[in-house]
Design an enzyme around this catalytic site. Structure first.
Site, PDB file in Angstrom:
ATOM      1  N   ARG A  17     -14.389  -4.226  -7.480  1.00 19.74           N
ATOM      2  CA  ARG A  17     -14.262  -2.798  -7.148  1.00 19.74           C
ATOM      3  C   ARG A  17     -13.300  -2.587  -5.990  1.00 19.74           C
ATOM      4  O   ARG A  17     -12.159  -2.192  -6.165  1.00 19.74           O
ATOM      5  CB  ARG A  17     -15.649  -2.212  -6.842  1.00 19.74           C
ATOM      6  CG  ARG A  17     -15.727  -0.685  -6.932  1.00 19.74           C
ATOM      7  CD  ARG A  17     -15.165   0.051  -5.743  1.00 19.74           C
ATOM      8  NE  ARG A  17     -15.852  -0.219  -4.497  1.00 19.74           N
ATOM      9  CZ  ARG A  17     -15.479   0.276  -3.325  1.00 19.74           C
ATOM     10  NH1 ARG A  17     -14.406   1.049  -3.228  1.00 19.74           N
ATOM     11  NH2 ARG A  17     -16.140  -0.034  -2.208  1.00 19.74           N
ATOM     12  N   ASP A  18     -13.747  -2.895  -4.793  1.00 26.78           N
ATOM     13  CA  ASP A  18     -12.928  -2.669  -3.600  1.00 26.78           C
ATOM     14  C   ASP A  18     -11.656  -3.518  -3.631  1.00 26.78           C
ATOM     15  O   ASP A  18     -10.604  -3.097  -3.144  1.00 26.78           O
ATOM     16  CB  ASP A  18     -13.764  -2.992  -2.357  1.00 26.78           C
ATOM     17  CG  ASP A  18     -13.160  -2.447  -1.080  1.00 26.78           C
ATOM     18  OD1 ASP A  18     -12.203  -1.667  -1.165  1.00 26.78           O
ATOM     19  OD2 ASP A  18     -13.647  -2.800   0.004  1.00 26.78           O
ATOM     20  N   HIS A 208     -18.598  -5.505   6.867  1.00 31.75           N
ATOM     21  CA  HIS A 208     -17.476  -5.423   5.922  1.00 31.75           C
ATOM     22  C   HIS A 208     -16.178  -5.407   6.740  1.00 31.75           C
ATOM     23  O   HIS A 208     -15.867  -4.407   7.394  1.00 31.75           O
ATOM     24  CB  HIS A 208     -17.624  -4.148   5.092  1.00 31.75           C
ATOM     25  CG  HIS A 208     -16.561  -3.931   4.078  1.00 31.75           C
ATOM     26  ND1 HIS A 208     -16.835  -3.801   2.728  1.00 31.75           N
ATOM     27  CD2 HIS A 208     -15.214  -3.781   4.187  1.00 31.75           C
ATOM     28  CE1 HIS A 208     -15.710  -3.588   2.064  1.00 31.75           C
ATOM     29  NE2 HIS A 208     -14.713  -3.566   2.946  1.00 31.75           N
ATOM     30  N   HIS A 210     -11.918  -6.084   7.065  1.00 33.41           N
ATOM     31  CA  HIS A 210     -10.607  -6.282   6.461  1.00 33.41           C
ATOM     32  C   HIS A 210      -9.790  -7.202   7.365  1.00 33.41           C
ATOM     33  O   HIS A 210     -10.023  -7.269   8.579  1.00 33.41           O
ATOM     34  CB  HIS A 210      -9.896  -4.938   6.257  1.00 33.41           C
ATOM     35  CG  HIS A 210     -10.469  -4.145   5.126  1.00 33.41           C
ATOM     36  ND1 HIS A 210      -9.791  -3.897   3.952  1.00 33.41           N
ATOM     37  CD2 HIS A 210     -11.687  -3.567   4.967  1.00 33.41           C
ATOM     38  CE1 HIS A 210     -10.546  -3.199   3.132  1.00 33.41           C
ATOM     39  NE2 HIS A 210     -11.712  -2.978   3.729  1.00 33.41           N
ATOM     40  N   CYS A 241      -7.211   0.027   0.968  1.00 32.73           N
ATOM     41  CA  CYS A 241      -7.780   1.345   0.702  1.00 32.73           C
ATOM     42  C   CYS A 241      -6.649   2.314   0.427  1.00 32.73           C
ATOM     43  O   CYS A 241      -5.717   2.424   1.233  1.00 32.73           O
ATOM     44  CB  CYS A 241      -8.606   1.832   1.884  1.00 32.73           C
ATOM     45  SG  CYS A 241      -9.283   3.493   1.652  1.00 32.73           S
ATOM     46  N   ASN A 250      -9.611  -7.385   2.025  1.00 30.81           N
ATOM     47  CA  ASN A 250     -10.895  -7.730   2.621  1.00 30.81           C
ATOM     48  C   ASN A 250     -10.908  -9.182   3.078  1.00 30.81           C
ATOM     49  O   ASN A 250     -10.059  -9.988   2.681  1.00 30.81           O
ATOM     50  CB  ASN A 250     -12.007  -7.550   1.583  1.00 30.81           C
ATOM     51  CG  ASN A 250     -12.194  -6.108   1.178  1.00 30.81           C
ATOM     52  OD1 ASN A 250     -12.941  -5.375   1.801  1.00 30.81           O
ATOM     53  ND2 ASN A 250     -11.516  -5.684   0.113  1.00 30.81           N
TER      54      ASN A 250
END
Length: 301
Positions: A17-18, A208, A210, A241, A250
């Protein structure tokens, strides 16, 4: 002097997803399915599969319904993200029982992302979260721009804690707290996650990071020392993003797993099988995989 660290860590794989949402090239749906299947085979027990967002704004997620229909697994937690009521209603038509919602601490980021203020987003989500909990869904609240914003700069720690508190009050099961543009330093990571762990120890707290400035591993170590034992990572370091200019990928799952296992912290992830999963998706990506573990792995095969 020994560091105070957990013996086991849970990795939440966000690559499908991300990780893929910011890819310029559309990855074929069957390749995404194989990617997800191989990640599971590597031992990843929690995963963000896809996102029910408008394909107009995030074309890569245009196959969300098919991914949600074909990629659920009873042995793992299958998370699908939805930004609003329309997305939630689409999730109700699937068998998925874990939902991610998100809000940015930064108003400017929130407007860029979903055209709403932080306050308005929260007001819209609160009744939805109550509804999801009544229906026995697992609810994950993703807190974006928890440290810095590309438009507003440094975010007040108190603002992040206040937003997290509001989500906890609504009954969410998990807070995923993000350094969206990769600007946090290890001391900032330790400070925020120490307070989160102290204030909200009754729910799951996930970090989370990056890797924009190559600080993700350092920030993870700081969060570990703060008592965090859950981390979002992305195979191959994929990610970014669409609404955060300059945000790099990430923290790479393979680098995080390698570091943790070397430290004697169990992850349950098989690195060789993880590399097989990454190799499935590599031919369809718009950029090269440049994570440390991958470079060394590629030289030996």
């Amino acid at each position: 002097m020994m560091l105070s660290l957990p013996k086991k860590v849970t990795i939440i794989e966000v690559g499908p997803r991300d990780g893929l949402q910011n890819e310029k090239l559309l990855v074929p749906t069957d390749i995404k399915k194989q990617f997800i299947s191989n990640l599971r085979s590597a031992g990843l027990q929690e995963m963000e599969l896809t996102s029910f967002v408008s394909p107009k704004w995030v074309p890569q997620m245009g196959d969300a319904a098919e991914i949600a229909a074909d990629c659920l697994d009873e042995k793992t937690r299958n998370i699908v993200l939805a930004p609003n009521r329309r997305g939630i209603d689409r999730i109700y038509s699937t068998n998925c029982k874990a939902v991610a919602v998100f809000v940015g601490v930064s108003n400017s980021f929130n407007f860029k992302n979903i055209n709403k203020s932080t306050r308005d987003s929260l007001a819209e989500l609160k009744p939805i979260i109550h509804e999801l909990k009544q229906k026995n869904y697992f609810v994950r609240a993703c807190i974006s721009t928890a440290f810095y914003c590309p438009y507003e700069g440094k975010i007040s720690e108190s603002d992040t804690l206040a937003l997290c508190h509001e989500f906890v009050q609504t009954g969410v099961d998990e807070l995923s707290v993000a350094d969206t543009i990769g600007m946090a330093s290890p001391n900032e990571s330790f400070s925020l996650f120490s307070q989160l762990k102290s204030r909200f120890n009754e729910i799951l707290i996930t970090a989370h990071f990056h890797d924009t400035r190559k600080l993700a591993l350092a920030n993870i170590l700081a969060a570990l020392q703060a008592g965090i034992d859950r981390f979002d990572t992305s195979a191959g370091g994929l990610g970014g993003c669409p609404f955060a200019p300059g945000a790099a990928g990430n923290a790479a799952t393979e680098d995080v797993v390698f570091m943790l296992e070397r430290m004697g912290i169990a992850t349950g992830v098989d690195l060789n099988k993880l590399m097989t999963a990454i190799e499935v998706v590599i031919p369809y990506l718009s950029r090269k995989i440049e994570t440390g573990y991958y470079r060394l792995h590629a030289q030996t095969v």
